[in-house]
Scaffold this motif. Sequence first.
Motif, PDB file in Angstrom:
ATOM      1  N   PRO A 150      63.641 -35.184  11.836  1.00  0.00           N
ATOM      2  CA  PRO A 150      62.987 -36.390  11.413  1.00  0.00           C
ATOM      3  C   PRO A 150      63.167 -37.524  12.312  1.00  0.00           C
ATOM      4  O   PRO A 150      62.387 -38.563  12.475  1.00  0.00           O
ATOM      5  CB  PRO A 150      63.731 -36.867  10.135  1.00  0.00           C
ATOM      6  CG  PRO A 150      65.143 -36.317  10.139  1.00  0.00           C
ATOM      7  CD  PRO A 150      64.919 -34.835  10.801  1.00  0.00           C
ATOM      8  N   ALA A 161      58.473 -40.692  10.920  1.00  0.00           N
ATOM      9  CA  ALA A 161      57.709 -40.252  10.004  1.00  0.00           C
ATOM     10  C   ALA A 161      56.533 -41.074   9.275  1.00  0.00           C
ATOM     11  O   ALA A 161      55.716 -40.471   8.794  1.00  0.00           O
ATOM     12  CB  ALA A 161      58.935 -40.038   8.765  1.00  0.00           C
ATOM     13  N   ALA A 203      53.061 -39.325   8.780  1.00  0.00           N
ATOM     14  CA  ALA A 203      52.281 -39.415   7.400  1.00  0.00           C
ATOM     15  C   ALA A 203      50.977 -40.027   7.492  1.00  0.00           C
ATOM     16  O   ALA A 203      50.052 -39.487   6.936  1.00  0.00           O
ATOM     17  CB  ALA A 203      53.260 -40.182   6.411  1.00  0.00           C
ATOM     18  N   LEU A 242      59.737 -33.817  10.595  1.00  0.00           N
ATOM     19  CA  LEU A 242      58.417 -34.228  10.836  1.00  0.00           C
ATOM     20  C   LEU A 242      57.536 -33.455  10.161  1.00  0.00           C
ATOM     21  O   LEU A 242      56.376 -33.813   9.786  1.00  0.00           O
ATOM     22  CB  LEU A 242      58.289 -35.047  12.048  1.00  0.00           C
ATOM     23  CG  LEU A 242      59.273 -36.275  12.337  1.00  0.00           C
ATOM     24  CD1 LEU A 242      58.776 -36.706  13.696  1.00  0.00           C
ATOM     25  CD2 LEU A 242      59.047 -37.355  11.520  1.00  0.00           C
ATOM     26  N   VAL A 249      56.907 -33.586   6.852  1.00  0.00           N
ATOM     27  CA  VAL A 249      56.431 -35.125   6.387  1.00  0.00           C
ATOM     28  C   VAL A 249      54.824 -34.923   6.540  1.00  0.00           C
ATOM     29  O   VAL A 249      54.049 -35.303   5.822  1.00  0.00           O
ATOM     30  CB  VAL A 249      56.796 -36.054   7.441  1.00  0.00           C
ATOM     31  CG1 VAL A 249      55.857 -37.374   7.350  1.00  0.00           C
ATOM     32  CG2 VAL A 249      58.078 -36.291   7.065  1.00  0.00           C
TER      33      VAL A 249
END
Length: 190
Positions: A11, A18, A22, A44, A47
């Motif tokens: 992440p 993130a 997204a 990620l 995500v």
Amino acid sequence: MRVAIFIGSSPGNDPTYADAAAALATHLAQRRVGIVYGGGHVGLMGVVADAALRAGGDVIGVIPRSLADAEVAHGALSHLEVVETMHERKARMAQLADAFVALPGGIGTMEEFFEVWTWLQLGIHAKPVALYDVEDFWSPMRALIASMVDGGFLRAQVAEQLIQVDDPDDLLAGIARWRPTAQRWSADSP
């Protein structure tokens, strides 16, 4: 159209990464742009997949069997392809994608980015390659690319073909406007 996304399986330390991943995945899904990525549910990568799926997007994952067996494969994708090796993964992602974009990530992200950019330089494909910048993550890379050009190791034409953006609309506009340039490869060209 499908975009291959290269991004961290971690992440990262900044939640902005993130959020940006997204937001980009959601934006692509809302515009009916499919996503091809490494098939994991972690970091990620997860995500991106989750955000695109929530927005009704088509998400194809390509993952080597060793990683799928280690239980990092995403279980709810539109389609998951399990291949035998990392080389097969990258080749399959390249077949499925119409463009490539690298977001923040580690050495795997860099390796995937450099491979498809090299393939563009060599004429193995004629698809757009982009760096998607989040919080100036790619600033050192941009400086390195400029240094490669200045040092005579990279033709300016090749560097100029790289799309560098930090906004989802700019990414899609850059992909839409992108045109391959004639690649001339010779022993004396960088």
